[in-house]
Structure formats: structure tokens, C-alpha cells
Design a protein around this motif. Structure first.
Motif, PDB file in Angstrom:
ATOM      1  N   ILE A  45       1.010  -1.232   0.164  1.00 54.32           N
ATOM      2  CA  ILE A  45      -0.048   0.094   0.069  1.00 54.32           C
ATOM      3  C   ILE A  45       0.935   1.297  -0.053  1.00 54.32           C
ATOM      4  N   VAL A  46       0.768   2.054  -0.637  1.00 54.55           N
ATOM      5  CA  VAL A  46       1.244   3.380  -0.981  1.00 54.55           C
ATOM      6  C   VAL A  46       0.249   4.284  -0.282  1.00 54.55           C
ATOM      7  N   THR A  47       0.920   5.457   0.669  1.00 57.27           N
ATOM      8  CA  THR A  47       0.068   6.330   1.454  1.00 57.27           C
ATOM      9  C   THR A  47       0.711   7.745   1.248  1.00 57.27           C
ATOM     10  N   ASP A  48      -0.250   8.816   1.115  1.00 55.38           N
ATOM     11  CA  ASP A  48       0.255  10.103   1.433  1.00 55.38           C
ATOM     12  C   ASP A  48      -0.894  10.861   2.061  1.00 55.38           C
ATOM     13  N   ASP A  49      -0.813  10.623   3.498  1.00 59.20           N
ATOM     14  CA  ASP A  49      -1.746  11.004   4.368  1.00 59.20           C
ATOM     15  C   ASP A  49      -1.432  12.589   4.897  1.00 59.20           C
ATOM     16  N   SER A  50      -2.269  13.377   5.080  1.00 60.93           N
ATOM     17  CA  SER A  50      -2.368  14.679   5.666  1.00 60.93           C
ATOM     18  C   SER A  50      -2.025  14.403   7.133  1.00 60.93           C
ATOM     19  N   LEU A  51      -1.250  15.163   7.729  1.00 60.82           N
ATOM     20  CA  LEU A  51      -1.107  15.230   9.177  1.00 60.82           C
ATOM     21  C   LEU A  51      -1.519  16.383   9.786  1.00 60.82           C
ATOM     22  N   THR A  52      -2.305  16.374  10.703  1.00 64.47           N
ATOM     23  CA  THR A  52      -2.755  17.453  11.544  1.00 64.47           C
ATOM     24  C   THR A  52      -2.359  17.599  12.970  1.00 64.47           C
ATOM     25  N   ALA A  53      -2.463  18.841  13.481  1.00 63.22           N
ATOM     26  CA  ALA A  53      -1.894  19.028  14.894  1.00 63.22           C
ATOM     27  C   ALA A  53      -3.078  18.541  15.871  1.00 63.22           C
ATOM     28  N   ALA A  54      -4.329  18.511  15.483  1.00 69.04           N
ATOM     29  CA  ALA A  54      -5.491  17.752  16.280  1.00 69.04           C
ATOM     30  C   ALA A  54      -6.314  16.778  15.450  1.00 69.04           C
ATOM     31  N   PRO A  55      -7.006  15.964  16.116  1.00 73.10           N
ATOM     32  CA  PRO A  55      -8.048  14.871  15.343  1.00 73.10           C
ATOM     33  C   PRO A  55      -8.870  15.453  14.309  1.00 73.10           C
ATOM     34  N   LEU A  59     -10.312  17.219  11.065  1.00 75.26           N
ATOM     35  CA  LEU A  59      -9.662  17.554   9.832  1.00 75.26           C
ATOM     36  C   LEU A  59      -9.341  18.629   9.439  1.00 75.26           C
ATOM     37  N   LYS A  60     -10.070  19.836  10.173  1.00 76.67           N
ATOM     38  CA  LYS A  60     -10.113  21.168  10.062  1.00 76.67           C
ATOM     39  C   LYS A  60      -9.034  21.773  10.682  1.00 76.67           C
ATOM     40  N   SER A  61      -8.307  21.349  11.511  1.00 79.53           N
ATOM     41  CA  SER A  61      -7.082  21.703  12.464  1.00 79.53           C
ATOM     42  C   SER A  61      -5.957  21.797  11.624  1.00 79.53           C
ATOM     43  N   ALA A  62      -4.884  22.459  12.121  1.00 79.73           N
ATOM     44  CA  ALA A  62      -3.888  22.943  11.337  1.00 79.73           C
ATOM     45  C   ALA A  62      -3.166  21.969  10.699  1.00 79.73           C
ATOM     46  N   THR A  63      -2.665  22.008   9.347  1.00 79.17           N
ATOM     47  CA  THR A  63      -2.092  20.961   8.762  1.00 79.17           C
ATOM     48  C   THR A  63      -0.486  21.128   9.167  1.00 79.17           C
ATOM     49  N   VAL A  64       0.261  20.063   9.567  1.00 73.89           N
ATOM     50  CA  VAL A  64       1.710  20.185   9.739  1.00 73.89           C
ATOM     51  C   VAL A  64       2.630  19.372   8.813  1.00 73.89           C
ATOM     52  N   GLY A  65       2.062  18.557   8.081  1.00 69.96           N
ATOM     53  CA  GLY A  65       2.694  17.896   6.873  1.00 69.96           C
ATOM     54  C   GLY A  65       2.116  16.612   6.281  1.00 69.96           C
ATOM     55  N   ARG A  66       2.845  15.824   5.812  1.00 66.75           N
ATOM     56  CA  ARG A  66       2.535  14.729   5.082  1.00 66.75           C
ATOM     57  C   ARG A  66       3.234  13.324   5.655  1.00 66.75           C
ATOM     58  N   ALA A  67       2.450  12.397   5.935  1.00 64.85           N
ATOM     59  CA  ALA A  67       3.128  11.075   6.036  1.00 64.85           C
ATOM     60  C   ALA A  67       3.014  10.086   4.617  1.00 64.85           C
ATOM     61  N   GLN A  68       3.995  10.177   3.893  1.00 62.74           N
ATOM     62  CA  GLN A  68       4.329   9.514   2.800  1.00 62.74           C
ATOM     63  C   GLN A  68       5.330   8.209   2.696  1.00 62.74           C
ATOM     64  N   GLY A  69       4.684   7.138   2.192  1.00 64.64           N
ATOM     65  CA  GLY A  69       5.689   5.753   2.169  1.00 64.64           C
ATOM     66  C   GLY A  69       4.772   4.493   1.896  1.00 64.64           C
ATOM     67  N   LEU A  70       5.428   3.644   2.419  1.00 67.68           N
ATOM     68  CA  LEU A  70       4.825   2.354   1.893  1.00 67.68           C
ATOM     69  C   LEU A  70       4.493   1.504   3.284  1.00 67.68           C
ATOM     70  N   VAL A  71       3.373   0.570   3.139  1.00 65.37           N
ATOM     71  CA  VAL A  71       3.137  -0.415   4.203  1.00 65.37           C
ATOM     72  C   VAL A  71       2.911  -1.662   3.296  1.00 65.37           C
ATOM     73  N   VAL A  72       3.631  -2.717   3.810  1.00 60.48           N
ATOM     74  CA  VAL A  72       3.525  -3.955   3.207  1.00 60.48           C
ATOM     75  C   VAL A  72       3.190  -5.141   4.269  1.00 60.48           C
ATOM     76  N   THR A  73       2.033  -5.833   4.063  1.00 59.28           N
ATOM     77  CA  THR A  73       1.569  -6.640   4.878  1.00 59.28           C
ATOM     78  C   THR A  73       2.577  -7.786   5.117  1.00 59.28           C
ATOM     79  N   SER A  74       3.178  -7.996   6.009  1.00 63.48           N
ATOM     80  CA  SER A  74       4.473  -8.736   5.877  1.00 63.48           C
ATOM     81  C   SER A  74       4.066 -10.016   6.650  1.00 63.48           C
TER      82      SER A  74
END
Length: 155
Positions: free
Chosen positions: A47-57, A59-74
Motif C-alpha cells: 500500500i502506498v500512502t500520502d496522508d495529511s498530518l494535522t495538529a489535532a484530530p 480534519l479542519k485543524s492545522a496541517t503540519v505535514g504529510r506522511a508518505q511511504g509504503l506499508v507492506v503486509t508482511s
């Protein structure tokens, strides 16, 4: 002559805004076993992911960055995934800095712990750990919020 270097310690909580379907999709299975459903709990799914990262739960809270990468069911039973993520900061405080996360995530545990193996910018020479906790899930919309608590030592 060796010198002693003091490292700073930083603690932070970030919230992954994760969409597995719909117009804001941020997580996509891209490979898996032929003839099998490519799901997060199916051995071999990548799975490839590019999630928005926020300061609070919210979705309207301040964006602090992105979580980008891979998840492999191993794990053959689908219970573990190997996580390779870059936290890419875009907020004013850490803009341009990154944290690199790697490790086995025990997908069905309430708290999953992985290693912070490096970083860049304000997090050069980072080492530490991160925990993931499922904060909120809406199954029909394939939307979830994952709390990520990070503790790192860095230059």
C-alpha cells in the motif's frame, strides 16, 4: 579527540487523516497476490500512502505535514505490516524537515510501536520511536484518524 554532543529530545502528537476511498483518497493498494483481494490484512499487499498530518484530530485543524511511504503486509496471517514512512513537515516550526519511520506494526494491537531511524533538517541524527493508535474509524467512508505519538532525540 572525541567531543561530547548533547542531543535535544522532542515529543509530539500528530494525526494521520487516512482515506482509503472516495475523492480524497490517500492510501492505495498497488500490488499483491494475483487473484486475491489486495487488503491491508492480506499477506503480500503493498500500500502506498500520502496522508495529511494535522495538529489535532479534526480534519479542519492545522496541517503540519504529510506522511508518505509504503506499508507492506508482511505476516502470512495478515497481522503484521512493515511500515516505511517519511513524515514531511510543512508547518512553520519544522518546515522542510523530515522524520523517517521504519518497523513492524502489529496491525490489530491497540498501540503499535515502530522506530524512528533518522531525520533531516531540524531532526538531523534523529533516533527514537513512534506509536500509532487508531483514534477514529468510519467504515462506510473508509476514513480513519490515526494518532502518532513521536519521541525523538536529535541534534
Amino acid at each position: 579527540m572525541a567531543t561530547t554532543h548533547e542531543f535535544k529530545e522532542t515529543h509530539m502528537s500528530l494525526f494521520f487523516q487516512d482515506f482509503s476511498a472516495g475523492p480524497n483518497i490517500s492510501e492505495v493498494p498497488v500490488a499483491g497476490i494475483a487473484g486475491k483481494l489486495w487488503r491491508f490484512d492480506q499477506f503480500g499487499t503493498v500500500i502506498v500512502t500520502d496522508d495529511s498530518l494535522t495538529a489535532a484530530p479534526s480534519l479542519k485543524s492545522a496541517t503540519v505535514g504529510r506522511a508518505q511511504g509504503l506499508v507492506v503486509t508482511s505476516a502470512q496471517d495478515g497481522r503484521n505490516a512493515h511500515v516505511l514512512l517519511s513524515i514531511v513537515f510543512t508547518n512553520k516550526k519544522y518546515n522542510g524537515s523530515t522524520l523517517e519511520i521504519q518497523g513492524t506494526s502489529r496491525q490489530f494491537e491497540p498501540v503499535r510501536e515502530v522506530s524512528v531511524v533518522s531525520g533531516t533538517g531540524k531532526f538531523r541524527f534523529a533516533r527514537g520511536y513512534a506509536t500509532f493508535e487508531t483514534y477514529f474509524v468510519v467504515s462506510p467512508n473508509a476514513y480513519s484518524i490515526i494518532r502518532c505519538n513521536v519521541t525523538v532525540q536529535h541534534e
